[in-house]
Design a protein around this motif. Structure first.
Motif, PDB file in Angstrom:
ATOM      1  N   PHE A 121       0.849  -1.002  -0.056  1.00 15.70           N
ATOM      2  CA  PHE A 121       0.169   0.161  -0.164  1.00 15.70           C
ATOM      3  C   PHE A 121       0.815   0.991   0.183  1.00 15.70           C
ATOM      4  N   MET A 122       2.057   1.192   1.209  1.00  9.25           N
ATOM      5  CA  MET A 122       3.475   2.787   1.028  1.00  9.25           C
ATOM      6  C   MET A 122       3.234   2.230  -0.488  1.00  9.25           C
ATOM      7  N   LEU A 123       3.578   1.779  -0.899  1.00  8.96           N
ATOM      8  CA  LEU A 123       4.729   1.487  -2.046  1.00  8.96           C
ATOM      9  C   LEU A 123       3.767   1.655  -3.478  1.00  8.96           C
ATOM     10  N   ALA A 124       2.161   1.817  -3.269  1.00  9.51           N
ATOM     11  CA  ALA A 124       1.952   2.161  -4.500  1.00  9.51           C
ATOM     12  C   ALA A 124       1.586   3.236  -4.368  1.00  9.51           C
ATOM     13  N   PHE A 125       1.429   4.311  -3.387  1.00  7.85           N
ATOM     14  CA  PHE A 125       1.299   5.703  -2.657  1.00  7.85           C
ATOM     15  C   PHE A 125       2.395   5.836  -3.031  1.00  7.85           C
ATOM     16  N   GLY A 162       3.103   5.641  -7.616  1.00  8.01           N
ATOM     17  CA  GLY A 162       2.351   5.892  -8.782  1.00  8.01           C
ATOM     18  C   GLY A 162       1.040   6.787  -8.602  1.00  8.01           C
ATOM     19  N   VAL A 163       0.803   6.426  -7.107  1.00  5.44           N
ATOM     20  CA  VAL A 163      -0.234   7.317  -6.253  1.00  5.44           C
ATOM     21  C   VAL A 163       0.299   8.689  -6.862  1.00  5.44           C
ATOM     22  N   ALA A 178       1.224  14.221  -8.575  1.00  4.84           N
ATOM     23  CA  ALA A 178       2.007  15.568  -8.283  1.00  4.84           C
ATOM     24  C   ALA A 178       1.818  16.426 -10.110  1.00  4.84           C
ATOM     25  N   GLU A 179       1.282  15.473 -11.351  1.00  2.42           N
ATOM     26  CA  GLU A 179       1.230  15.995 -12.448  1.00  2.42           C
ATOM     27  C   GLU A 179      -0.432  17.162 -12.383  1.00  2.42           C
TER      28      GLU A 179
END
Length: 155
Positions: A23-27, A30-31, A36-37
């Motif tokens: 979960f933390m790595l996906a954020f 990815g997220v 950021a864009e």
């Protein structure tokens, strides 16, 4: 030699810590790069929504289980852990607790400040939030990834 209970607790520890780390790595990968864009108003609105939804029941179970399960495995297995498993388990506990402290002292106050900034200057709110939140998130993600690896070693 570990008892079946200690082994089961370690397996469950690896599973929940792996889920939490994922979960933390996906954020992290990815997220947050996707957000950021976004323009400031969309970024702050999205993060406010995430911050409302994430601390739901499923997240809280993981958040608590990544400490409770390894701690229980350590306590029930006192005297059972060899010279590798014992220190690995203790190291994993130190890492998850440190990661939780980063969350509590770093990320949550930033989430609260972002929530309070609703209706204000989204550019200023984002500037005060995003870089610091990302830094804290990188640190806590690293802690939980190391914890997961250490739990696998302990197993």
């Amino acid at each position: 030699m570990m008892t079946a209970m200690t082994s089961l607790l370690l397996v469950l520890s690896v599973i929940v810590t792996g889920l939490y780390a994922g979960f933390m790595l996906a954020f992290l990968i990815g997220v947050m790069p996707g957000l950021a864009e976004l323009p400031d108003q969309q970024f702050t609105a999205a993060m406010r929504k995430f911050n409302e939804k994430v601390p739901g029941p499923a997240f809280l179970v993981l958040f608590l289980a990544v400490v409770a399960l390894p701690a229980t495995a350590l306590l029930t297995g006192l005297g059972e852990h060899d010279e590798v498993a014992g220190p690995a388990l203790v190291g994993a506990l130190v890492c998850v607790v440190a990661g939780h402290l980063v969350t509590i002292a770093g990320n949550i106050p930033l989430n609260n400040a972002l929530a309070k900034s609703a209706g204000g200057d989204d550019t200023a709110a984002r500037k005060a939030f995003e870089p610091r939140w990302n830094t804290f998130h990188q640190v806590r993600t690293a802690f939980v990834l190391v914890a997961c690896a250490l739990l696998a070693i302990a197993l």
